[in-house]
Design an enzyme around this catalytic site. Structure first.
Site, PDB file in Angstrom:
ATOM      1  N   ALA A  48       0.810  -1.218   0.000  1.00  0.00           N
ATOM      2  CA  ALA A  48       0.000   0.000   0.000  1.00  0.00           C
ATOM      3  C   ALA A  48       0.850   1.277   0.000  1.00  0.00           C
ATOM      4  CB  ALA A  48      -0.934  -0.024   1.196  1.00  0.00           C
ATOM      5  N   CYS A  86      -6.427  -6.469   3.803  1.00  0.00           N
ATOM      6  CA  CYS A  86      -7.737  -6.244   4.446  1.00  0.00           C
ATOM      7  C   CYS A  86      -8.784  -7.230   3.920  1.00  0.00           C
ATOM      8  CB  CYS A  86      -8.226  -4.818   4.193  1.00  0.00           C
ATOM      9  SG  CYS A  86      -6.956  -3.574   4.415  1.00  0.00           S
ATOM     10  N   ARG A  92     -27.639  14.574  22.169  1.00  0.00           N
ATOM     11  CA  ARG A  92     -28.522  15.197  23.175  1.00  0.00           C
ATOM     12  C   ARG A  92     -28.250  14.618  24.557  1.00  0.00           C
ATOM     13  NH1 ARG A  92     -34.287  14.777  20.456  1.00  0.00           N
ATOM     14  NH2 ARG A  92     -34.511  13.545  22.341  1.00  0.00           N
ATOM     15  N   ASN A  97      -2.047   4.136   2.619  1.00  0.00           N
ATOM     16  CA  ASN A  97      -2.263   4.673   1.271  1.00  0.00           C
ATOM     17  C   ASN A  97      -2.111   6.184   1.240  1.00  0.00           C
ATOM     18  OD1 ASN A  97      -3.104   2.630  -0.875  1.00  0.00           O
ATOM     19  ND2 ASN A  97      -4.229   1.931   0.924  1.00  0.00           N
ATOM     20  N   GLU A 107      10.318  -5.805  -3.408  1.00  0.00           N
ATOM     21  CA  GLU A 107       9.296  -6.457  -2.584  1.00  0.00           C
ATOM     22  C   GLU A 107       9.742  -7.896  -2.341  1.00  0.00           C
ATOM     23  OE1 GLU A 107       6.426  -5.992  -0.773  1.00  0.00           O
ATOM     24  OE2 GLU A 107       6.656  -8.152  -0.474  1.00  0.00           O
ATOM     25  N   VAL A 137      15.348  -6.369   0.740  1.00  0.00           N
ATOM     26  CA  VAL A 137      16.405  -5.402   1.061  1.00  0.00           C
ATOM     27  C   VAL A 137      16.975  -5.787   2.419  1.00  0.00           C
ATOM     28  CG1 VAL A 137      16.912  -2.983   1.535  1.00  0.00           C
ATOM     29  CG2 VAL A 137      15.395  -3.598  -0.364  1.00  0.00           C
ATOM     30  N   ARG A 154       3.505   9.951 -11.461  1.00  0.00           N
ATOM     31  CA  ARG A 154       2.519  10.841 -12.095  1.00  0.00           C
ATOM     32  C   ARG A 154       3.094  12.234 -12.296  1.00  0.00           C
ATOM     33  NH1 ARG A 154      -2.690   8.406 -11.761  1.00  0.00           N
ATOM     34  NH2 ARG A 154      -2.668   6.861 -10.097  1.00  0.00           N
ATOM     35  N   TYR A 208     -32.946  12.120   6.860  1.00  0.00           N
ATOM     36  CA  TYR A 208     -33.938  11.259   7.509  1.00  0.00           C
ATOM     37  C   TYR A 208     -34.951  10.763   6.498  1.00  0.00           C
ATOM     38  CZ  TYR A 208     -38.391   9.956   9.455  1.00  0.00           C
ATOM     39  OH  TYR A 208     -39.556   9.289   9.691  1.00  0.00           O
ATOM     40  N   SER A 245       0.882  -4.440  -4.215  1.00  0.00           N
ATOM     41  CA  SER A 245      -0.419  -3.777  -4.047  1.00  0.00           C
ATOM     42  C   SER A 245      -1.574  -4.745  -3.853  1.00  0.00           C
ATOM     43  CB  SER A 245      -0.706  -2.875  -5.254  1.00  0.00           C
ATOM     44  OG  SER A 245       0.167  -1.792  -5.228  1.00  0.00           O
TER      45      SER A 245
HETATM   46  C1  LIG Z   1      -6.095  -9.661   7.831  1.00  0.00           C
HETATM   47  C2  LIG Z   1      -5.948  -8.174   7.768  1.00  0.00           C
HETATM   48  C3  LIG Z   1      -7.074  -7.369   7.657  1.00  0.00           C
HETATM   49  C4  LIG Z   1      -6.920  -5.987   7.598  1.00  0.00           C
HETATM   50  N1  LIG Z   1      -8.048  -5.208   7.484  1.00  0.00           N
HETATM   51  C5  LIG Z   1      -7.918  -3.856   7.394  1.00  0.00           C
HETATM   52  C6  LIG Z   1      -9.059  -3.027   7.222  1.00  0.00           C
HETATM   53  O1  LIG Z   1     -10.200  -3.531   7.143  1.00  0.00           O
HETATM   54  N2  LIG Z   1      -8.877  -1.678   7.137  1.00  0.00           N
HETATM   55  C7  LIG Z   1      -7.633  -1.114   7.191  1.00  0.00           C
HETATM   56  O2  LIG Z   1      -7.508   0.130   7.074  1.00  0.00           O
HETATM   57  N3  LIG Z   1      -6.519  -1.879   7.345  1.00  0.00           N
HETATM   58  C8  LIG Z   1      -6.634  -3.225   7.454  1.00  0.00           C
HETATM   59  N4  LIG Z   1      -5.519  -4.004   7.583  1.00  0.00           N
HETATM   60  C9  LIG Z   1      -4.196  -3.358   7.709  1.00  0.00           C
HETATM   61  C10 LIG Z   1      -3.597  -3.041   6.354  1.00  0.00           C
HETATM   62  O3  LIG Z   1      -3.546  -4.195   5.556  1.00  0.00           O
HETATM   63  C11 LIG Z   1      -2.202  -2.478   6.550  1.00  0.00           C
HETATM   64  O4  LIG Z   1      -2.295  -1.341   7.370  1.00  0.00           O
HETATM   65  C12 LIG Z   1      -1.563  -2.067   5.236  1.00  0.00           C
HETATM   66  O5  LIG Z   1      -1.373  -3.186   4.416  1.00  0.00           O
HETATM   67  C13 LIG Z   1      -0.216  -1.397   5.506  1.00  0.00           C
HETATM   68  O6  LIG Z   1       0.400  -1.116   4.302  1.00  0.00           O
HETATM   69  P1  LIG Z   1       1.981  -0.952   4.240  1.00  0.00           P
HETATM   70  O7  LIG Z   1       2.317  -0.738   2.803  1.00  0.00           O
HETATM   71  O8  LIG Z   1       2.430   0.038   5.228  1.00  0.00           O
HETATM   72  O9  LIG Z   1       2.553  -2.338   4.768  1.00  0.00           O
HETATM   73  P2  LIG Z   1       2.360  -3.807   4.187  1.00  0.00           P
HETATM   74  O10 LIG Z   1       1.051  -3.965   3.536  1.00  0.00           O
HETATM   75  O11 LIG Z   1       2.713  -4.726   5.296  1.00  0.00           O
HETATM   76  O12 LIG Z   1       3.476  -3.873   3.072  1.00  0.00           O
HETATM   77  C14 LIG Z   1       4.829  -3.855   3.388  1.00  0.00           C
HETATM   78  C15 LIG Z   1       5.526  -4.680   2.330  1.00  0.00           C
HETATM   79  O13 LIG Z   1       6.917  -4.560   2.527  1.00  0.00           O
HETATM   80  C16 LIG Z   1       7.512  -5.803   2.232  1.00  0.00           C
HETATM   81  N5  LIG Z   1       8.815  -5.805   2.903  1.00  0.00           N
HETATM   82  C17 LIG Z   1       9.058  -5.731   4.224  1.00  0.00           C
HETATM   83  N6  LIG Z   1      10.380  -5.716   4.461  1.00  0.00           N
HETATM   84  C18 LIG Z   1      10.989  -5.773   3.264  1.00  0.00           C
HETATM   85  C19 LIG Z   1      12.337  -5.788   2.844  1.00  0.00           C
HETATM   86  N7  LIG Z   1      13.328  -5.733   3.736  1.00  0.00           N
HETATM   87  N8  LIG Z   1      12.611  -5.864   1.519  1.00  0.00           N
HETATM   88  C20 LIG Z   1      11.584  -5.926   0.625  1.00  0.00           C
HETATM   89  N9  LIG Z   1      10.300  -5.923   0.950  1.00  0.00           N
HETATM   90  C21 LIG Z   1       9.993  -5.838   2.256  1.00  0.00           C
HETATM   91  C22 LIG Z   1       6.536  -6.817   2.779  1.00  0.00           C
HETATM   92  O14 LIG Z   1       6.680  -8.072   2.139  1.00  0.00           O
HETATM   93  C23 LIG Z   1       5.191  -6.164   2.446  1.00  0.00           C
HETATM   94  O15 LIG Z   1       4.642  -6.602   1.221  1.00  0.00           O
HETATM   95  C24 LIG Z   1      -5.628  -5.399   7.638  1.00  0.00           C
HETATM   96  C25 LIG Z   1      -4.495  -6.214   7.744  1.00  0.00           C
HETATM   97  C26 LIG Z   1      -4.647  -7.585   7.814  1.00  0.00           C
HETATM   98  C27 LIG Z   1      -3.419  -8.442   7.918  1.00  0.00           C
END
Ligand SMILES: Cc1cc2nc3c(=O)[nH]c(=O)nc-3n(C[C@H](O)[C@H](O)[C@H](O)COP(=O)(O)OP(=O)(O)OC[C@H]3O[C@@H](n4cnc5c(N)ncnc54)[C@H](O)[C@@H]3O)c2cc1C
Length: 460
Positions: free
Chosen positions: A12, A46, A448, A311, A36, A84, A23, A432, A42
């Site tokens: 994300a 969730c 209220r 995001n 990754e 990394v 962009r 409403y 991507s």
């Molecule tokens: C089951 C579940 C349900 C969820 N439901 C919700 C919801 O309903 N609403 C909501 O807002 N959020 C929800 N979340 C949380 C949401 O998914 C995370 O907050 C979001 O994915 C965070 O995005 P991010 O890019 O910061 O991290 P991540 O999505 O964790 O992405 C980080 C990426 O970095 C990669 N990475 C890590 N270290 C390295 C490295 N050293 N080298 C290369 N790649 C690396 C990992 O493989 C990973 O793909 C949920 C999470 C889970 C697990």
């Protein structure tokens, strides 16, 4: 020569940053390489509970953009299965290990986006390698769980450890797949993201769909038979299990950041300024579950690992890297989830957060319905408001109820974001019609009630 942006983490936050930067800056101006370590970019973690339950049939439906799309539409060089392993700020390069092909590559950067997400909390007892025990953070975790659920002998009894929203969503998913499910939680209730009085309503709904709720229990170990999970051992005895899902929370993934000397805040997340720059590290940006942010109500740093923030923060970083101007203003802790048809929403501070932040406040609970009482399908809705004394400013809100409950929290989130008092809220011009609300919307009824509670508190 083009500058080079390196992104660490291809979900994300990282890919939002990469695509926003692209962009604003063309290939001749900015080369973008994203590393990754997993198999996907991507993807929607969730959506995992809904894929596991079968509601979403295909894994690929959870993938918003694959590497080919990033390459063809955004000219971003995504390197999957590359982890990394070092960030060298002095030499301005990263070292990445090729997990599939072997070997290491070094790539220099002008700008770096650190977006490594979070790592699951794993107590000692959960660190072993017992077959049938799953964390639930990535699509790979969910794939492994589904393979296990479809294997022989077919697992019939699941134990979910941890009653946060992921544990609750996974418990429901497993029930929907036809398993019997126990959920073990150390606290007195599951769903500690809301106050105990609201969490009790959620626990009731979980019991109604057949989830066995074992609260006040501490897991001390896992019992195995022939290398496979046999039971979850608690301080009150073992609970038999042939599949276990761990939902014990997450912490910021900052291993590389710490080694590189990036500053961490009191929550353990990377510190960033409002433009998502890492202070003291020119050209380095961070976003998503690995950073801490400002809570706009308490004024304190918080780690709130949610996709909605990841995001937005990634987008802010990308706009700034692209030469624009954007800021991330902090969070107010808005979140929604559900247990079958029971919806749960929260925003702002819970009672314990308000106390910890030092606020004087009143808290009220208002019972109402989601529709006019006479309209078919009308069902109970409980709204809780927490308002500062004596100002009346809204500090927090929670809603539990059937349809139209969860997204009603957004009305309260906007009120809270804009600093409204509960008195001002009583006059809000909300929609409403009998199919959507009683003539006094549950939000207005709660406001209220909060006004009355403030007046009563002042008289005391
Ligand atoms: C089951 C579940 C349900 C969820 N439901 C919700 C919801 O309903 N609403 C909501 O807002 N959020 C929800 N979340 C949380 C949401 O998914 C995370 O907050 C979001 O994915 C965070 O995005 P991010 O890019 O910061 O991290 P991540 O999505 O964790 O992405 C980080 C990426 O970095 C990669 N990475 C890590 N270290 C390295 C490295 N050293 N080298 C290369 N790649 C690396 C990992 O493989 C990973 O793909 C949920 C999470 C889970 C697990």
């Amino acid at each position: 020569m083009a500058e080079r942006l390196i992104v660490v983490g291809g979900d994300a936050a990282g890919m939002a940053a990469a695509s926003q930067a692209r962009r604003r800056r063309g290939r001749a101006d900015l080369e973008i390489v994203a590393f990754e370590r997993g198999h996907f970019t991507s993807y929607s973690a969730c959506g995992i509970p809904y894929w596991v339950s079968g509601l979403v049939p295909e894994r690929d439906q959870l993938i918003a953009r694959d590497p080919a799309t990033f390459r063809d539409r955004f000219d971003i060089d995504v390197r999957l299965r590359h982890e990394v392993v070092a960030v060298d700020l002095d030499r301005r390069e990263v070292v990445a290990r090729d997990l599939a092909g072997g070997g290491e590559v070094r790539e220099g950067f002008d700008s770096l986006v650190y977006a490594t997400g979070a790592v699951p909390v794993r107590p000692d007892w959960a660190r072993g390698d017992v077959a049938g025990v799953f964390g639930m953070q990535t699509l790979d975790d969910a794939t492994a769980l589904l393979d296990w659920l479809e294997g022989e002998p077919r697992p019939r009894h699941a134990v979910v450890v941890g009653g946060g929203y992921i544990g609750v969503e996974m418990a429901e998913a497993l029930i929907q797949r036809g398993l019997t499910v126990d959920l073990v939680e150390q606290a007195a209730q599951p769903m500690s993201t809301v106050d105990p009085d609201m969490a009790e309503l959620v626990a009731d709904a979980m019991r109604e769909i057949g989830i066995g709720i074992r609260t006040g229990r501490t897991v001390t170990g896992l019992a195995e038979r022939d290398g496979q999970i046999a039971a979850v051992v608690t301080d009150e005895g073992p609970i038999p299990a042939d599949v276990v899902v761990l939902g014990l929370g997450v912490r910021p993934n900052t291993v590389l950041a710490e080694a590189a000397g990036l500053p961490l805040g009191p929550t353990g997340g990377i510190r960033c300024d409002r433009r998502m720059r890492v202070p003291g590290a020119p050209g380095v940006w961070a976003a998503g579950d690995c950073v801490e942010t400002l809570h706009r109500v308490s004024g304190m740093p918080v780690h709130v690992p949610l996709g909605t923030h990841a995001n937005k923060q990634g987008r802010v970083a990308g706009i700034n890297i692209g030469g624009g101007y954007a800021t991330f203003p902090g969070v107010i802790g808005t979140a929604v989830t559900k247990v079958c048809d029971l919806e749960v929403g929260r925003t702002g501070l819970r009672e314990r957060d308000a106390t910890a932040a030092g606020f004087e406040f009143v808290a009220v609970l208002a019972e109402s319905t989601n529709r006019a009482g006479y309209y078919p399908g009308a069902r109970p809705m409980t709204v809780k408001l927490i308002a500062e004394r004596p100002s009346g400013r809204l500090l927090g809100a929670q809603i539990v109820g059937w349809s139209e409950a969860a997204k009603r929290i957004d009305t309260l989130a906007v009120a809270l974001w804009s600093g409204m008092t509960v008195d001002e809220m009583t006059a809000l011009d909300l929609g409403y019609a009998p199919p959507y609300a009683p003539v006094w919307d549950p939000v207005l009824i709660a406001a209220r009630k909060a006004v009355d509670a403030l007046a009563a508190a002042d008289r005391r």
